[in-house]
Design a protein around this motif. Structure first.
Motif, PDB file in Angstrom:
ATOM      1  N   ASN A 149      -0.517  -2.087  22.949  1.00  0.00           N
ATOM      2  CA  ASN A 149      -1.558  -1.685  23.892  1.00  0.00           C
ATOM      3  C   ASN A 149      -1.807  -2.799  24.907  1.00  0.00           C
ATOM      4  N   HIS A 150      -2.825  -2.648  25.752  1.00  0.00           N
ATOM      5  CA  HIS A 150      -3.033  -3.627  26.818  1.00  0.00           C
ATOM      6  C   HIS A 150      -3.508  -4.973  26.300  1.00  0.00           C
ATOM      7  N   TYR A 151      -3.867  -5.044  25.006  1.00  0.00           N
ATOM      8  CA  TYR A 151      -4.209  -6.336  24.405  1.00  0.00           C
ATOM      9  C   TYR A 151      -2.980  -7.017  23.796  1.00  0.00           C
ATOM     10  N   GLY A 152      -1.864  -6.302  23.763  1.00  0.00           N
ATOM     11  CA  GLY A 152      -0.662  -6.840  23.141  1.00  0.00           C
ATOM     12  C   GLY A 152      -0.579  -6.557  21.654  1.00  0.00           C
ATOM     13  N   ILE A 153      -1.449  -5.662  21.165  1.00  0.00           N
ATOM     14  CA  ILE A 153      -1.505  -5.330  19.737  1.00  0.00           C
ATOM     15  C   ILE A 153      -0.740  -4.039  19.484  1.00  0.00           C
ATOM     16  N   ASP A 154       0.017  -4.016  18.393  1.00  0.00           N
ATOM     17  CA  ASP A 154       0.748  -2.806  18.026  1.00  0.00           C
ATOM     18  C   ASP A 154      -0.203  -1.694  17.615  1.00  0.00           C
ATOM     19  N   SER A 191       1.659   7.850  19.759  1.00  0.00           N
ATOM     20  CA  SER A 191       1.023   9.112  20.117  1.00  0.00           C
ATOM     21  C   SER A 191      -0.493   9.045  19.985  1.00  0.00           C
ATOM     22  N   ASP A 192      -1.184   9.753  20.872  1.00  0.00           N
ATOM     23  CA  ASP A 192      -2.628   9.897  20.766  1.00  0.00           C
ATOM     24  C   ASP A 192      -3.000  11.036  19.824  1.00  0.00           C
ATOM     25  N   ASN A 193      -2.009  11.792  19.400  1.00  0.00           N
ATOM     26  CA  ASN A 193      -2.267  12.991  18.597  1.00  0.00           C
ATOM     27  C   ASN A 193      -2.018  12.753  17.112  1.00  0.00           C
ATOM     28  N   GLN A 194      -2.412  11.586  16.630  1.00  0.00           N
ATOM     29  CA  GLN A 194      -2.256  11.273  15.219  1.00  0.00           C
ATOM     30  C   GLN A 194      -3.515  11.677  14.455  1.00  0.00           C
ATOM     31  N   ASN A 195      -3.416  11.625  13.139  1.00  0.00           N
ATOM     32  CA  ASN A 195      -4.550  12.014  12.307  1.00  0.00           C
ATOM     33  C   ASN A 195      -5.640  10.948  12.324  1.00  0.00           C
ATOM     34  N   GLU A 223       5.023   5.356   7.066  1.00  0.00           N
ATOM     35  CA  GLU A 223       6.324   4.731   7.300  1.00  0.00           C
ATOM     36  C   GLU A 223       7.087   5.468   8.404  1.00  0.00           C
ATOM     37  N   ASN A 224       7.810   4.700   9.179  1.00  0.00           N
ATOM     38  CA  ASN A 224       8.685   5.205  10.245  1.00  0.00           C
ATOM     39  C   ASN A 224       7.934   5.775  11.456  1.00  0.00           C
ATOM     40  N   MET A 225       6.634   5.597  11.514  1.00  0.00           N
ATOM     41  CA  MET A 225       5.895   6.003  12.709  1.00  0.00           C
ATOM     42  C   MET A 225       6.145   4.991  13.832  1.00  0.00           C
ATOM     43  N   ALA A 226       6.341   5.481  15.042  1.00  0.00           N
ATOM     44  CA  ALA A 226       6.644   4.616  16.181  1.00  0.00           C
ATOM     45  C   ALA A 226       5.396   3.872  16.649  1.00  0.00           C
ATOM     46  N   LEU A 227       5.593   2.599  16.998  1.00  0.00           N
ATOM     47  CA  LEU A 227       4.506   1.760  17.490  1.00  0.00           C
ATOM     48  C   LEU A 227       4.790   1.296  18.911  1.00  0.00           C
ATOM     49  N   THR A 228       3.734   1.020  19.635  1.00  0.00           N
ATOM     50  CA  THR A 228       3.853   0.423  20.967  1.00  0.00           C
ATOM     51  C   THR A 228       2.714  -0.581  21.128  1.00  0.00           C
ATOM     52  N   ALA A 243       0.833  -1.208   0.000  1.00  0.00           N
ATOM     53  CA  ALA A 243       0.000   0.000   0.000  1.00  0.00           C
ATOM     54  C   ALA A 243       0.866   1.257   0.000  1.00  0.00           C
ATOM     55  N   TRP A 244       1.915   1.255   0.810  1.00  0.00           N
ATOM     56  CA  TRP A 244       2.811   2.404   0.836  1.00  0.00           C
ATOM     57  C   TRP A 244       3.481   2.607  -0.523  1.00  0.00           C
ATOM     58  N   GLN A 245       3.873   1.524  -1.163  1.00  0.00           N
ATOM     59  CA  GLN A 245       4.506   1.622  -2.485  1.00  0.00           C
ATOM     60  C   GLN A 245       3.553   2.213  -3.517  1.00  0.00           C
ATOM     61  N   GLU A 246       2.265   1.942  -3.337  1.00  0.00           N
ATOM     62  CA  GLU A 246       1.261   2.448  -4.277  1.00  0.00           C
ATOM     63  C   GLU A 246       0.679   3.790  -3.841  1.00  0.00           C
ATOM     64  N   ASN A 247       1.273   4.370  -2.791  1.00  0.00           N
ATOM     65  CA  ASN A 247       0.831   5.678  -2.277  1.00  0.00           C
ATOM     66  C   ASN A 247      -0.627   5.686  -1.827  1.00  0.00           C
ATOM     67  N   LYS A 248      -1.071   4.553  -1.297  1.00  0.00           N
ATOM     68  CA  LYS A 248      -2.394   4.490  -0.703  1.00  0.00           C
ATOM     69  C   LYS A 248      -2.306   4.926   0.763  1.00  0.00           C
ATOM     70  N   THR A 249      -3.402   5.399   1.294  1.00  0.00           N
ATOM     71  CA  THR A 249      -3.455   5.779   2.704  1.00  0.00           C
ATOM     72  C   THR A 249      -3.829   4.551   3.527  1.00  0.00           C
ATOM     73  N   ILE A 250      -2.992   4.241   4.514  1.00  0.00           N
ATOM     74  CA  ILE A 250      -3.265   3.123   5.414  1.00  0.00           C
ATOM     75  C   ILE A 250      -3.711   3.676   6.761  1.00  0.00           C
ATOM     76  N   VAL A 251      -4.793   3.118   7.292  1.00  0.00           N
ATOM     77  CA  VAL A 251      -5.235   3.485   8.629  1.00  0.00           C
ATOM     78  C   VAL A 251      -5.319   2.224   9.481  1.00  0.00           C
ATOM     79  N   ILE A 252      -4.982   2.353  10.755  1.00  0.00           N
ATOM     80  CA  ILE A 252      -4.990   1.214  11.676  1.00  0.00           C
ATOM     81  C   ILE A 252      -5.770   1.583  12.942  1.00  0.00           C
ATOM     82  N   PRO A 253      -6.248   0.590  13.687  1.00  0.00           N
ATOM     83  CA  PRO A 253      -7.042   0.881  14.886  1.00  0.00           C
ATOM     84  C   PRO A 253      -6.217   1.535  16.001  1.00  0.00           C
TER      85      PRO A 253
END
Length: 201
Positions: free
Chosen positions: A96-101, A105-109, A89-94, A64-74
């Motif tokens: 959550n309490h379920y163990g899911i990446d 930041s809470d201040n994302q788009n 790309e290069n956004m930091a992940l952590t 998706a990134w290669q095709e310049n599509k917008t990816i959104v995640i929960p």
């Protein structure tokens, strides 16, 4: 079996698959999706970041990134709600309490639900009428109530697809439009009729 027993059953079944088999099925699903009309026409795609033994979406993200599509995640906001946020790309992940990446930041788009064209959902199992067995949190069903035009595709291992049995379904469960397994994309027929037939289940 009740939903809790079904979740334990399919999670155990999925965990028994070898890493090689998981990767093989994940790649097959990836190749089918990126060749589909849904993928080609979608500008904004919602998908999950796999954890545990879930079907991997890492190749889909890169494509998706290669095709310049917008990816959104929960992004989990509370015990009952989540939003979809833009993942670049290069956004930091952590974890959550379920163990899911998820994004640190809470201040994302936050993306408006109506802008999502295609949603790829995780599932422990799915049946031939599009009923999806999730983990019991209800996050996706509540989020999908805000969506109207997007295409909903469940990603599962072939052994977790029920082609001759039905999963228990609540009134709040939202059916999928398609299922994606290593054997191909399966169209769910006429969800409205299905809901009427299954009233009271």
């Amino acid at each position: 079996m009740i939903k809790k027993q079904l979740r334990n059953h399919f999670l155990s079944l999925r965990n028994q698959l070898s890493p090689k088999q998981r990767e093989k099925e994940s790649l097959a699903v990836t190749n089918q999706l990126i060749a589909s009309t849904f993928w080609r026409e979608a500008k904004t795609i919602s998908l999950y970041l796999a954890f545990g033994s879930e079907l991997s979406t890492s190749h889909l993200v890169k494509q998706a990134w290669q095709e310049n599509k917008t990816i959104v995640i929960p992004k989990i906001l509370s015990k009952t709600t989540m939003e979809m946020v833009v993942f670049k790309e290069n956004m930091a992940l952590t974890k959550n309490h379920y163990g899911i990446d998820e994004l640190v930041s809470d201040n994302q788009n936050v993306i408006i639900p109506s802008l999502i064209d295609l949603m790829l959902l995780p599932a422990l199992a799915c049946d031939y009428q599009g009923t999806r067995l999730g983990y019991g949190g209800g996050y996706y069903d509540r989020y999908l109530e805000k969506c109207s035009k997007l295409v909903k595709i469940g990603l599962i291992y072939h052994d977790c697809y029920l082609d001759d049995k039905l999963l228990p379904k609540n009134d709040t469960d939202i059916s999928l439009d398609y299922l994606a397994t290593c054997k191909g994309l399966k169209k769910i027929k006429n969800n409205v009729t299905i809901v009427k037939k299954r009233g009271g289940v």
